[in-house]
Design a protein around this motif. Structure first.
Motif, PDB file in Angstrom:
ATOM      1  N   ILE A  10      11.964   8.638  -7.197  1.00 17.92           N
ATOM      2  CA  ILE A  10      10.813   8.581  -6.854  1.00 17.92           C
ATOM      3  C   ILE A  10      10.158   8.166  -7.661  1.00 17.92           C
ATOM      4  O   ILE A  10       9.468   6.943  -7.440  1.00 17.92           O
ATOM      5  N   LYS A  11      10.883   7.578  -9.144  1.00 17.73           N
ATOM      6  CA  LYS A  11      10.148   6.406 -10.155  1.00 17.73           C
ATOM      7  C   LYS A  11      10.419   5.515  -9.497  1.00 17.73           C
ATOM      8  O   LYS A  11       9.120   4.754  -9.472  1.00 17.73           O
ATOM      9  N   THR A  12      11.256   4.767  -8.847  1.00 19.75           N
ATOM     10  CA  THR A  12      11.558   3.256  -8.702  1.00 19.75           C
ATOM     11  C   THR A  12      10.537   3.489  -7.313  1.00 19.75           C
ATOM     12  O   THR A  12       9.686   1.945  -6.919  1.00 19.75           O
ATOM     13  N   ASP A  13      11.170   4.262  -6.576  1.00 15.63           N
ATOM     14  CA  ASP A  13       9.669   4.379  -4.917  1.00 15.63           C
ATOM     15  C   ASP A  13       7.815   4.351  -5.857  1.00 15.63           C
ATOM     16  O   ASP A  13       7.497   3.140  -4.953  1.00 15.63           O
ATOM     17  N   MET A  14       7.706   4.349  -6.338  1.00 21.66           N
ATOM     18  CA  MET A  14       6.205   4.568  -7.192  1.00 21.66           C
ATOM     19  C   MET A  14       6.202   3.360  -8.309  1.00 21.66           C
ATOM     20  O   MET A  14       4.804   2.446  -8.722  1.00 21.66           O
ATOM     21  N   GLU A  15       6.623   2.670  -9.154  1.00 20.99           N
ATOM     22  CA  GLU A  15       6.851   1.685  -9.543  1.00 20.99           C
ATOM     23  C   GLU A  15       6.630   0.069  -7.907  1.00 20.99           C
ATOM     24  O   GLU A  15       5.970  -0.131  -8.495  1.00 20.99           O
ATOM     25  N   LEU A  16       7.413   0.420  -6.879  1.00 28.60           N
ATOM     26  CA  LEU A  16       6.964  -0.590  -5.670  1.00 28.60           C
ATOM     27  C   LEU A  16       5.862  -0.548  -5.053  1.00 28.60           C
ATOM     28  O   LEU A  16       5.244  -1.458  -4.530  1.00 28.60           O
ATOM     29  N   GLU A  17       5.019   0.416  -5.638  1.00 32.85           N
ATOM     30  CA  GLU A  17       3.743   1.021  -5.367  1.00 32.85           C
ATOM     31  C   GLU A  17       2.637   0.150  -5.766  1.00 32.85           C
ATOM     32  O   GLU A  17       1.199   0.126  -5.715  1.00 32.85           O
ATOM     33  N   LYS A  18       3.173  -0.225  -7.249  1.00 34.95           N
ATOM     34  CA  LYS A  18       1.966  -0.831  -8.188  1.00 34.95           C
ATOM     35  C   LYS A  18       0.792  -1.784  -8.085  1.00 34.95           C
ATOM     36  O   LYS A  18      -0.257  -1.420  -8.208  1.00 34.95           O
ATOM     37  N   ASP A  19       1.139  -2.757  -6.335  1.00 37.50           N
ATOM     38  CA  ASP A  19      -0.108  -3.298  -6.185  1.00 37.50           C
ATOM     39  C   ASP A  19      -0.707  -2.768  -4.753  1.00 37.50           C
ATOM     40  O   ASP A  19      -1.057  -3.303  -4.503  1.00 37.50           O
ATOM     41  N   PHE A  20      -0.437  -1.805  -4.736  1.00 41.38           N
ATOM     42  CA  PHE A  20      -0.979  -0.798  -3.604  1.00 41.38           C
ATOM     43  C   PHE A  20      -2.716  -1.107  -3.775  1.00 41.38           C
ATOM     44  O   PHE A  20      -2.984  -1.388  -2.381  1.00 41.38           O
ATOM     45  N   PHE A  21      -3.304  -1.347  -4.973  1.00 47.21           N
ATOM     46  CA  PHE A  21      -4.953  -1.211  -4.705  1.00 47.21           C
ATOM     47  C   PHE A  21      -5.803  -2.501  -4.270  1.00 47.21           C
ATOM     48  O   PHE A  21      -6.834  -2.583  -4.039  1.00 47.21           O
ATOM     49  N   GLY A  22      -4.853  -3.258  -4.791  1.00 50.69           N
ATOM     50  CA  GLY A  22      -4.791  -4.385  -4.546  1.00 50.69           C
ATOM     51  C   GLY A  22      -4.858  -5.286  -3.349  1.00 50.69           C
ATOM     52  O   GLY A  22      -4.794  -6.717  -2.988  1.00 50.69           O
ATOM     53  N   SER A  23      -4.033  -4.927  -2.439  1.00 53.12           N
ATOM     54  CA  SER A  23      -3.666  -5.399  -1.310  1.00 53.12           C
ATOM     55  C   SER A  23      -4.503  -5.893  -0.195  1.00 53.12           C
ATOM     56  O   SER A  23      -4.496  -4.780  -0.285  1.00 53.12           O
ATOM     57  N   PRO A  24      -3.978  -7.086   0.294  1.00 53.08           N
ATOM     58  CA  PRO A  24      -5.521  -6.906   1.269  1.00 53.08           C
ATOM     59  C   PRO A  24      -5.512  -5.537   2.433  1.00 53.08           C
ATOM     60  O   PRO A  24      -6.128  -5.440   3.274  1.00 53.08           O
ATOM     61  N   ALA A  25      -4.228  -4.667   2.805  1.00 52.48           N
ATOM     62  CA  ALA A  25      -4.393  -3.709   3.666  1.00 52.48           C
ATOM     63  C   ALA A  25      -5.395  -3.078   3.711  1.00 52.48           C
ATOM     64  O   ALA A  25      -6.097  -2.066   4.514  1.00 52.48           O
ATOM     65  N   ILE A  26      -6.054  -2.401   2.394  1.00 47.52           N
ATOM     66  CA  ILE A  26      -6.940  -0.933   1.671  1.00 47.52           C
ATOM     67  C   ILE A  26      -7.900  -1.509   2.468  1.00 47.52           C
ATOM     68  O   ILE A  26      -8.838  -0.571   3.270  1.00 47.52           O
ATOM     69  N   GLU A  27      -8.444  -2.985   2.841  1.00 48.03           N
ATOM     70  CA  GLU A  27      -9.431  -3.640   3.271  1.00 48.03           C
ATOM     71  C   GLU A  27      -9.591  -3.618   4.435  1.00 48.03           C
ATOM     72  O   GLU A  27     -10.860  -3.850   5.256  1.00 48.03           O
ATOM     73  N   THR A  28      -8.731  -3.089   5.050  1.00 45.33           N
ATOM     74  CA  THR A  28      -8.819  -2.992   6.890  1.00 45.33           C
ATOM     75  C   THR A  28      -9.003  -1.379   6.993  1.00 45.33           C
ATOM     76  O   THR A  28      -9.257  -1.395   8.107  1.00 45.33           O
ATOM     77  N   ILE A  29      -9.512  -0.975   5.624  1.00 43.93           N
ATOM     78  CA  ILE A  29      -9.605   0.501   6.037  1.00 43.93           C
ATOM     79  C   ILE A  29     -11.263   0.526   6.944  1.00 43.93           C
ATOM     80  O   ILE A  29     -11.396   0.356   6.220  1.00 43.93           O
ATOM     81  N   LYS A  30     -11.140   1.210   7.610  1.00 40.99           N
ATOM     82  CA  LYS A  30     -12.383   1.342   8.601  1.00 40.99           C
ATOM     83  C   LYS A  30     -12.825   3.197   8.469  1.00 40.99           C
ATOM     84  O   LYS A  30     -14.546   2.594   8.453  1.00 40.99           O
ATOM     85  N   GLN A  31     -12.221   3.768   8.633  1.00 42.12           N
ATOM     86  CA  GLN A  31     -12.543   4.751   8.440  1.00 42.12           C
ATOM     87  C   GLN A  31     -14.527   4.978   7.240  1.00 42.12           C
ATOM     88  O   GLN A  31     -14.328   4.780   6.310  1.00 42.12           O
ATOM     89  N   SER A  32     -14.882   6.326   7.982  1.00 45.75           N
ATOM     90  CA  SER A  32     -15.513   6.820   7.065  1.00 45.75           C
ATOM     91  C   SER A  32     -15.111   7.502   5.855  1.00 45.75           C
ATOM     92  O   SER A  32     -14.416   8.590   5.962  1.00 45.75           O
ATOM     93  N   THR A  33     -14.692   7.193   4.770  1.00 41.91           N
ATOM     94  CA  THR A  33     -14.904   7.448   3.942  1.00 41.91           C
ATOM     95  C   THR A  33     -14.512   7.492   2.930  1.00 41.91           C
ATOM     96  O   THR A  33     -16.031   7.531   2.412  1.00 41.91           O
TER      97      THR A  33
END
Lengths: 254, 98
Positions: free
Chosen positions: A177-200
Motif C-alpha cells: 500500500i505504501k509504495t502503491d500510494m507513492e506512485l499516485e502522487k501526481d494523480f491530481f496533476g495528470s491531464p487525465a483528470i481533465e478528461t472527466i466529463k461527468q456531472s461531478t
C-alpha cells in the motif's frame, strides 16, 4: 452476510433496494469500511436508488491481499464487481481514498459511470496525506484515535484498538500500500483528470485540510460543483444526514 | 432466510441477541463480559461499526421483513448510536412484534 467472489477473492457487499431502476455504488476510504455509509447515508439513498456498498480488499470483511492498492488495481476490482453484479452503468460516490478510486473509474470507464460524487478526496501529493502513511507507529495510531475521537465522539476500546492496530500493521508492513500510494502522487496533476466529463459533485468540509484539493478539482473538472459543508475530513461521520441529502439531491437533479 | 413468525418474550430476544453478539465478536471475548440489557454496543461490548453491521445483518436475516432494523438505526444520530444498548433493541423488536 453477503460475501461474493470477485476475481477469485471474497468481497463483502451490502445491497439495498435492489428493485430500483438506477444504481449508486459507494466506495469507502482507507482504513475504513462500508459501515461509514451503512447506517445513515445508504438507507436515505435507498429510498430512490439501488445502493451497493462494498469493503475494499483487506478492509472490513473482505479478503486480505498483499498487493494491488494503486488506483489502477483498485478500479480493476470495482469494475470486476460491477461485472459480477451485472451493472452496466452506475452513479458513483467515494469518500477520501474512495473518492480517488471514483475519479479513476470515471477516467477509465467513462461510459459505465453516470454521475460522480467525490467526498473529501485528498490530493495524493499533499504532505499530510502521505505523512499518514510515512509516520505510522503505534504511538501515531493512539494519537490519531485521540484526535479522531474529538470530532467523531467514538472512543475505541482495548479490543478495538488491537483490531485496528493489526489492520494498520498488516496494511503498512505486509502489503504494497505504501509504495502503491507513492506512485499516485501526481494523480491530481495528470491531464487525465481533465478528461472527466461527468456531472461531478465535490463535497468537502469547511475545516478540512483537504478543502484545497476540492477547490483544485473544481477548477479542472468541467462539470464539477463544489459544496463546502461545516465539518472537517470526517464529515460523513459527523454529518451523515447532511451528506446523504446532498448526495440524494445531486443524483436526482436532471 | 430463517424468518420467524412466533412472538418472542423479552428474555428470548435477549438470549438471541447474546447469541448474535457471540457469533460476531467471538466466544473468547464474550466469556470475559457480563452482557446485560444495559450493555451498550460501543462502550461495554466494544463493538465497532463493521461488527454492528454484522449484528444488524443477523437480526435482519432472522426477523426478515417483520422489522426494519436498518431503518430504525438510520433514524439515530451519532450520540444515539454510541449509546445504543441491548435493552433498546429488545424493546424495539418487542414493539414490532406486537
Amino acid at each position: 452476510m453477503p460475501i461474493i467472489t470477485v476475481n477469485g477473492k471474497s468481497v463483502h457487499i451490502q445491497e439495498l433496494n435492489k428493485e430500483a431502476a438506477e444504481t449508486i455504488i459507494l466506495v469507502h476510504g482507507m482504513f475504513s469500511n462500508l459501515s461509514v455509509y451503512y447506517f445513515n447515508i445508504a438507507p436515505l439513498l435507498a429510498t430512490k436508488y439501488h445502493v451497493v456498498l462494498y469493503d475494499l480488499k483487506s478492509h472490513g470483511m473482505s479478503e486480505k491481499a498483499l498487493m494491488g492498492y494503486d488506483l489502477e488495481s483498485m478500479t480493476n476490482d470495482l469494475f470486476a464487481l460491477m461485472e459480477a453484479l451485472n451493472l452496466q452503468q452506475v452513479h458513483l460516490g467515494g469518500y477520501s481514498f474512495g473518492g480517488l478510486i471514483a475519479l479513476k473509474m470515471a477516467i477509465r470507464f467513462p461510459k459505465r459511470i453516470n454521475k460522480l460524487a467525490i467526498i473529501e478526496a485528498p490530493d495524493p501529493n499533499d504532505d499530510k496525506t502521505r505523512g499518514i502513511i510515512d509516520e505510522y507507529s503505534r504511538e501515531f495510531l493512539e494519537h490519531y484515535v485521540e484526535n479522531f475521537t474529538d470530532t467523531t465522539k467514538v472512543k475505541m476500546g482495548k479490543r478495538q484498538m488491537e483490531r485496528n492496530h493489526r489492520m494498520y500493521e498488516y496494511l503498512f508492513y505486509q502489503t504494497s500500500i505504501k509504495t502503491d500510494m507513492e506512485l499516485e502522487k501526481d494523480f491530481f496533476g495528470s491531464p487525465a483528470i481533465e478528461t472527466i466529463k461527468q456531472s461531478t459533485l465535490l463535497l468537502y468540509g469547511t475545516d478540512s485540510n483537504c478543502l484545497n484539493a476540492g477547490k483544485h478539482l473544481d477548477g479542472i473538472i468541467e462539470n464539477a460543483s463544489l459544496i463546502a459543508l461545516p465539518g472537517d475530513h470526517n464529515i460523513p461521520i459527523q454529518q451523515p444526514l447532511v451528506i446523504a441529502e446532498a448526495l440524494l439531491n445531486f443524483f436526482q437533479e436532471i | 432466510m430463517d424468518t420467524i413468525t412466533t412472538k418472542l418474550s423479552s428474555e428470548e430476544i435477549f438470549n438471541l441477541m447474546k447469541q448474535f453478539i457471540t457469533e460476531v465478536i467471538g466466544e473468547e471475548f464474550v466469556e470475559e463480559m457480563d452482557i446485560t440489557p444495559e450493555s451498550s454496543f460501543t462502550k461495554d461490548l466494544e463493538m465497532d461499526s463493521i461488527e454492528i453491521v454484522s449484528f444488524s445483518e443477523k437480526i435482519k436475516a432472522h426477523f426478515g421483513e417483520q422489522i426494519d432494523f436498518t431503518g430504525w438505526l438510520s433514524s439515530m444520530d451519532l450520540d444515539q448510536l454510541i449509546n445504543l444498548n441491548l435493552g433498546m433493541i429488545i424493546s424495539y423488536i418487542e414493539e414490532c412484534q406486537s
